[in-house]
Design a protein around this motif. Structure first.
Motif, PDB file in Angstrom:
ATOM      1  N   ASP A  52       0.859  -1.203   0.000  1.00 31.82           N
ATOM      2  CA  ASP A  52       0.000   0.000   0.000  1.00 31.82           C
ATOM      3  C   ASP A  52       0.890   1.247   0.000  1.00 31.82           C
ATOM      4  O   ASP A  52       0.657   2.198  -0.761  1.00 31.82           O
ATOM      5  CB  ASP A  52      -0.870   0.068   1.268  1.00 31.82           C
TER       6      ASP A  52
ATOM      7  N   GLU B  46      -5.157   7.637   0.631  1.00 31.00           N
ATOM      8  CA  GLU B  46      -5.614   6.844   1.780  1.00 31.00           C
ATOM      9  C   GLU B  46      -4.581   6.787   2.898  1.00 31.00           C
ATOM     10  O   GLU B  46      -4.916   6.947   4.062  1.00 31.00           O
ATOM     11  CB  GLU B  46      -5.977   5.415   1.352  1.00 31.00           C
ATOM     12  N   GLU B  47      -3.325   6.549   2.555  1.00 26.59           N
ATOM     13  CA  GLU B  47      -2.324   6.361   3.610  1.00 26.59           C
ATOM     14  C   GLU B  47      -1.668   7.672   4.047  1.00 26.59           C
ATOM     15  O   GLU B  47      -1.159   7.757   5.151  1.00 26.59           O
ATOM     16  CB  GLU B  47      -1.235   5.363   3.159  1.00 26.59           C
TER      17      GLU B  47
ATOM     18  N   ASP C  38      -6.485   5.573  -4.074  1.00 28.16           N
ATOM     19  CA  ASP C  38      -6.437   4.337  -3.277  1.00 28.16           C
ATOM     20  C   ASP C  38      -5.374   3.455  -3.926  1.00 28.16           C
ATOM     21  O   ASP C  38      -5.585   2.884  -4.997  1.00 28.16           O
ATOM     22  CB  ASP C  38      -7.797   3.639  -3.254  1.00 28.16           C
TER      23      ASP C  38
ATOM     24  N   LEU D 297      -4.117   0.640  -3.118  1.00 19.24           N
ATOM     25  CA  LEU D 297      -4.415  -0.800  -3.095  1.00 19.24           C
ATOM     26  C   LEU D 297      -5.819  -0.943  -2.530  1.00 19.24           C
ATOM     27  O   LEU D 297      -6.026  -0.842  -1.316  1.00 19.24           O
ATOM     28  CB  LEU D 297      -3.365  -1.531  -2.233  1.00 19.24           C
ATOM     29  N   ASP D 298      -6.774  -1.087  -3.407  1.00 22.23           N
ATOM     30  CA  ASP D 298      -8.161  -1.244  -2.982  1.00 22.23           C
ATOM     31  C   ASP D 298      -8.464  -2.732  -2.985  1.00 22.23           C
ATOM     32  O   ASP D 298      -8.558  -3.352  -4.047  1.00 22.23           O
ATOM     33  CB  ASP D 298      -9.098  -0.477  -3.928  1.00 22.23           C
TER      34      ASP D 298
ATOM     35  N   THR E 250      -7.096  -4.457   0.153  1.00 25.05           N
ATOM     36  CA  THR E 250      -5.894  -4.820   0.917  1.00 25.05           C
ATOM     37  C   THR E 250      -6.066  -6.156   1.638  1.00 25.05           C
ATOM     38  O   THR E 250      -5.127  -6.962   1.694  1.00 25.05           O
ATOM     39  CB  THR E 250      -5.561  -3.711   1.947  1.00 25.05           C
TER      40      THR E 250
HETATM   41 CA    CA Z   1      -6.574   0.852   0.246  1.00 23.94          CA
END
Ligand code: CA
Ligand code: IPD
Ligand code: CA
Length: 276
Positions: free
Chosen positions: A51, A74-75, A91, A93-94, A96
């Protein structure tokens, strides 16, 4: 809203495409090699080095092409100019949870809002090598071929998808009753674990409708544009204009929109419909 020419949107779409493809390589390189899987806050809400690396790669692409734009990642949270009318929702990594378990259903999602309205989106699924793209007025495609929503006219003949947010153990508004009720009324309800792929599956006609609560703008910004440009409809549960910060979305092929909306609004409690 400022006027963004078709050429301008095309340029932003190409930037979104470069971003998702770059992150896709990161996801492929880390597949089944994860060393660190952390829980972010709520139980089951995971974050991995994939991610983080993928997000970094996307931000680098955006900073290279459009350093004056803002980013909601997101992160990393909100980055860049606070006042910019351009906000990229990322996003990296959608899906995870799927990815961390070695279940190959995940995607990279990069969307652009202009004055709060989703206008450009790219979603890349590295496991199927599928690249979904759309921009307002330019149509939607999968691997550069035009896509369209399904023609299913009745809820009883539809195949739907939904999901369950990480706060599901903390609230009774957890979508369990809706999931059971719609399973009752349709040919089935799937749960993929990737909101962006749920939207692209509606856009290309594999699924007829999708609803979910507890989402964030990065889960759905790109997918909204792709569904709309593929001829579908995206609203709040009650059919009114979608509010990205409400976390709720109803996206369909258009034909079943009203009946799915009505079913969501009239969903009986789990206990009552089980007894009938
Ligand atoms: Ca994500
Ligand atoms: C999640 C997925 C899932 C949805 C969750 C999301 P993440 O995103 O999209 O399908 O049900 O609500 O948070 O955490 O895998 O990026
Ligand atoms: Ca997500």
């Amino acid at each position: 809203m400022s006027q963004n020419s078709i050429q301008q949107l095309q340029i932003f779409l190409d930037i979104a495409t470069e971003a998702v493809m770059t992150a896709g390589v990161v996801l492929q390189n880390n597949w089944n090699k994860l060393e660190e899987i952390e829980e972010k806050g709520k139980p089951g809400d995971l974050v991995t080095e994939a991610d983080k690396q993928a997000e970094k790669a996307i931000i680098q692409v955006l900073n290279r092409h459009v350093p004056e734009h803002s980013i909601l990642a997101e992160e990393s949270g909100k980055l860049g100019a606070i006042e910019s009318e351009y906000l990229w929702a990322i996003d990296p990594l959608d899906g995870t949870t799927n990815y961390a378990h070695g279940y190959p259903v995940s995607a990279v999602s990069v969307g652009l809002m202009i004055d709060g309205v989703p206008q450009v989106g790219a979603v890349y699924n590295p496991f199927r090598n599928e690249l979904f793209r759309a921009a307002k007025g330019l149509g939607a495609s999968c691997n550069r071929r035009p896509i369209q929503v399904s023609q299913t006219q009745e809820l009883s003949k539809s195949l739907l998808v939904t999901g369950f947010a990480y706060d599901r153990r903390e609230t009774t508004d957890n979508n369990y009753a809706e999931f059971c009720y719609l399973t009752h009324l349709t040919q089935g309800v799937r749960r993929s674990g990737s909101a962006s792929l749920d939207l692209t599956d509606v856009a290309c006609g594999r699924l007829d409708g999708y609803w979910e609560r507890g989402l964030s703008p990065w889960d759905i910004t790109a997918g909204i544009v792709i569904v709309e440009e593929a001829g579908g409809k995206v609203t709040a549960y009650d059919g009114s204009e979608i509010q990205l910060n409400s976390g709720r979305i109803l996206a369909t092929n258009g034909h079943i929109h009203q009946s799915l909306s009505q079913a969501l609004l009239e969903t009986p409690s789990l206990a009552s419909w089980q007894a009938n």
